[in-house]
Design an enzyme around this catalytic site. Sequence first.
Site, PDB file in Angstrom:
ATOM      1  N   ALA A  64      -2.875   8.543  -2.872  1.00  0.00           N
ATOM      2  CA  ALA A  64      -2.511   9.635  -1.962  1.00  0.00           C
ATOM      3  C   ALA A  64      -3.749  10.444  -1.584  1.00  0.00           C
ATOM      4  CB  ALA A  64      -1.483  10.545  -2.625  1.00  0.00           C
ATOM      5  N   SER A 104       1.447   4.222  -0.822  1.00  0.00           N
ATOM      6  CA  SER A 104       0.660   5.127  -1.660  1.00  0.00           C
ATOM      7  C   SER A 104       1.513   5.714  -2.765  1.00  0.00           C
ATOM      8  CB  SER A 104       0.088   6.286  -0.826  1.00  0.00           C
ATOM      9  OG  SER A 104      -0.757   5.822   0.201  1.00  0.00           O
ATOM     10  N   CYS A 105       0.854   6.025  -3.861  1.00  0.00           N
ATOM     11  CA  CYS A 105       1.398   6.911  -4.876  1.00  0.00           C
ATOM     12  C   CYS A 105       0.217   7.738  -5.373  1.00  0.00           C
ATOM     13  CB  CYS A 105       2.103   6.144  -5.986  1.00  0.00           C
ATOM     14  SG  CYS A 105       1.045   5.028  -6.933  1.00  0.00           S
ATOM     15  N   LYS A 106       0.265   8.202  -6.582  1.00  0.00           N
ATOM     16  CA  LYS A 106      -0.805   9.070  -7.072  1.00  0.00           C
ATOM     17  C   LYS A 106      -2.147   8.353  -7.066  1.00  0.00           C
ATOM     18  CE  LYS A 106      -2.098  11.851 -11.114  1.00  0.00           C
ATOM     19  NZ  LYS A 106      -1.652  12.319 -12.443  1.00  0.00           N
ATOM     20  N   THR A 147       2.879   1.944  -6.587  1.00  0.00           N
ATOM     21  CA  THR A 147       2.477   1.230  -5.369  1.00  0.00           C
ATOM     22  C   THR A 147       2.652  -0.265  -5.529  1.00  0.00           C
ATOM     23  OG1 THR A 147       0.904   2.962  -4.721  1.00  0.00           O
ATOM     24  CG2 THR A 147       0.534   0.755  -3.850  1.00  0.00           C
TER      25      THR A 147
END
Length: 921
Positions: free
Chosen positions: A350, A821-823, A829
């Site tokens: 992200a 996206s993720c962190k 993801t």
Amino acid sequence: TQLREEGREKTLTGSHVSLTTGSQETSCFPEVRTYDFPFPCRDLIGSGRDRKPNALVQVAVIDPREQYLVSHACTEIVEGSRDPLFLTGVTFPPEYPASPETLVKLTVYDVRDKARDNVSKPLSVSFLGSATFSVSDLLRSKDDQLTLNLRSSDGVLAVGTVLVSRVNMGEMEEGDMDHITADVQQAQKVRTCVCVYESRSPPDVSASTNAFFKNPVCKVYKFQTVDSKWMLVREQMEECTLSFSIPRQLLHLYIQEDMRRIQELRDLGELSPHWDNLRKEVIGRYGQVIAAYQETLAELNKITGPSFKPSCSKAQRYLEFIPINLHTQRMRVTCPRQTDAFYDVITVGAPAAHFQGFKGGGLQRLLSRHEAEKKSTAYQCIYYSPEHTAKAQEVLHSVGHLQPLISGLADQLLQAAQQHSMSGLREALKTLAGKTEQFVHALKDELVKSALLALHAAQPGYVTKNQNQTLPGHQDSPVAPLKRQDSIPCHKEYDEEEWDRVWADVAKSLNCVIAMVDKLQEQEPINNNQEQLIPKQVLADVITSHNPGKRDWREQLCPLVVRLKECVAEVVVRARRAMTFVLLQEAACSIPQGLFLKQRRDVVFSQALAALACGFVMRLYAGMEDKGFLKQLHQVGLVAQFESLLSTYSEEIGMLEDMEVGISDLHRVAFKITQAKTDNPCDLQPVVIGRRDHYTVEVPLPRLAFQTLPHEIKEGKALQVYPVLFNVGINEQQTIADRFGDISLQERINQRNFEILDSYYKSLSDKVPSECLPCFQTQTDLKDLLGTLGQNVVTKKRKNVEILWLAGTICRRLNGIRFTSCKSAKDRTSMSVTLEQCALLRDEHQLNKDYFIRALDCMRSRLTQGEVVCQWDSDPEAACSVAENKPASRHFYPIALLLVSSHLLVVWLILSLVFLLAKYQ
């Protein structure tokens, strides 16, 4: 299907070996391209007498010149079976050259502790047998097959056989895969069957893409279809060099823009002590930002090695402009008697300011709070709204862009006059009048006039008509009362005639030029009629003897043109100083928080733009031969759909708020296709130009590829991209947010971006025929999909992953660019990407439903090439690097726990409350 946060990070190093023939042996061997290996087995004997083995095949490569073994890859683990059918294969891409003497070693293991708690601990395995062959043996073999003995550890006992075969993946027929299982079933002893698939590069992969995508990691699988045929699936993940090159360019542009701003502030001239002190403070703050950016840029220029930032480095200061784990992921599907299909997705962490943290929230919340504070706090400055600030920046850009154009067109007008070319004169005049009109329109704004009045009031010696007050602490300097003003000031005592006179001079000068050209045009027909009556030789003598007449045209126009340029220059100076004064107020009202927010926004935008540029380049090269896609590209533009899996809980709220602003800022970006000077990779790198309120990314293409583009693109038309963001939190923190928190941020983001997507579709439908869009097996109408998505974004439903499915499907149907996206672009993801890939295999390529879960497990397998026999270094940095480069656990959360996690959470909260009450009573 509920998405689950399970782990699979990305293997990035030490896994590439190419099997290519040396130049000295081309007469003996055919060209070796890319090979992919699947591994079915039969009648394996476990390490225990009655125990069925958990089989695993590891592949290693031996370089005969260096005489050392490199662990390359391995299959998934098939539990408790003497006849395992491995769906995972091994691929050898052609990026790392090797000779025909290169040896390939296959080793079969029995895994004892597959279900372990510590995923970083190496597997405990028992050796079953191994076999070795060379590339030249395979190339010389009859029917591209080798039958080898599988030997025990002492090399004496034959515990089975290995069948190695080669199949052309790009031209696979029905029988090419059917014979694999048939050969295995005919074996009476322990037999492992290995097939080698020759894989040709997809049509869009060429030497040009090597300038952007590096270090590919490939995996190959074979899955059964509903009609009992076999499909080959190949995943290829690559790093993108734009992860670093785009942020470096942006940093350079940031520094240049802030340096120009400092110079513009200095050009304001003499100001009263109060405003001068504010100016010095703002210049000092800009200097600090420039110094920090220069330091960061110097550190980035020192970095060599991988072309991505691992998640363990996300909080490092010098890497904060670099996107996290930016990779391209391509799935290639080959089915019998069908054209190969390709599915692309960009995975990236992200875009967020991880180094600066999220204690106060993200950009969206910080900007709103800061804007409210600017209105309520009694700063000694004039408040201008964000719209006025944006308008001031737009005016500054317009005058900086239009003044050189007007000057150049004026010179063209004089050149046409010197050449006695009436057509050139009229054409130059028409363009000059148009640009001058555009110039007048850009500056004819109330903001410019009011800012000039405010600037006049800020100069030394300014006194109002009704009062003569001095600033406390500056008794010797009478100035206007420094009272907080919440609107644009209007000083009636200021004489506006000077500004009106300047505009009148611009209009008068342009009218004089137009009148002179009209006068010259009236004389032209007479001259033309006279020329028709004069013989050629006489006409030549007349022209030669009347050169001074031609100079008369220029001499008559020159004073008028010079006057026009002078008037434009005078207006530019005044307007530039006025708009710079507006920006001074904005910066002074924002100190110091405003500049910190600008830095944070720069960081987030840098990460977002690097990801967008990577996706655009990948999509462009994939669609170079698609005329419908190219038509859509220049007539409407592309949609870039960002799928976010962040939760709306704790610090991930701040990440989502950062990401929302960063993705929204991508609306200020346009792309332009240019022709590269050479085919050198350095000349193919995208170039970023512009300023903070508008950037253009120029993407050079090789000459041959550039010539195939539509005329509009070759002429330099700006290509628009429409970024949209959809977020659905899926982890256990989202469960807490759904029950006890606030998910309004997620709902607002999804609703707002649905409106953007719906507007894009309507524009696309009006300008581009449906035949230009790709065809899919699922025939659901796009309008129906959008209607369903619209219903879902307003539906109150927990973890409504249907929003992500629909948005992703619509994006692919619209020829868009997909991002997930993720962190940190790892666990969630990878789970999303693999689930999407298996769904595509099921819906578009008839994947057998009995193979869906197995296919999902294969793609999520955590095993890497070195995990079976290697121990990790105890060095923290090395451990971080290894952890970043290997997939994590295959099933991080058991399915049963996911089904009841919300109920367990409530029970845990109640028990915790009871415990606390009992403790403190």
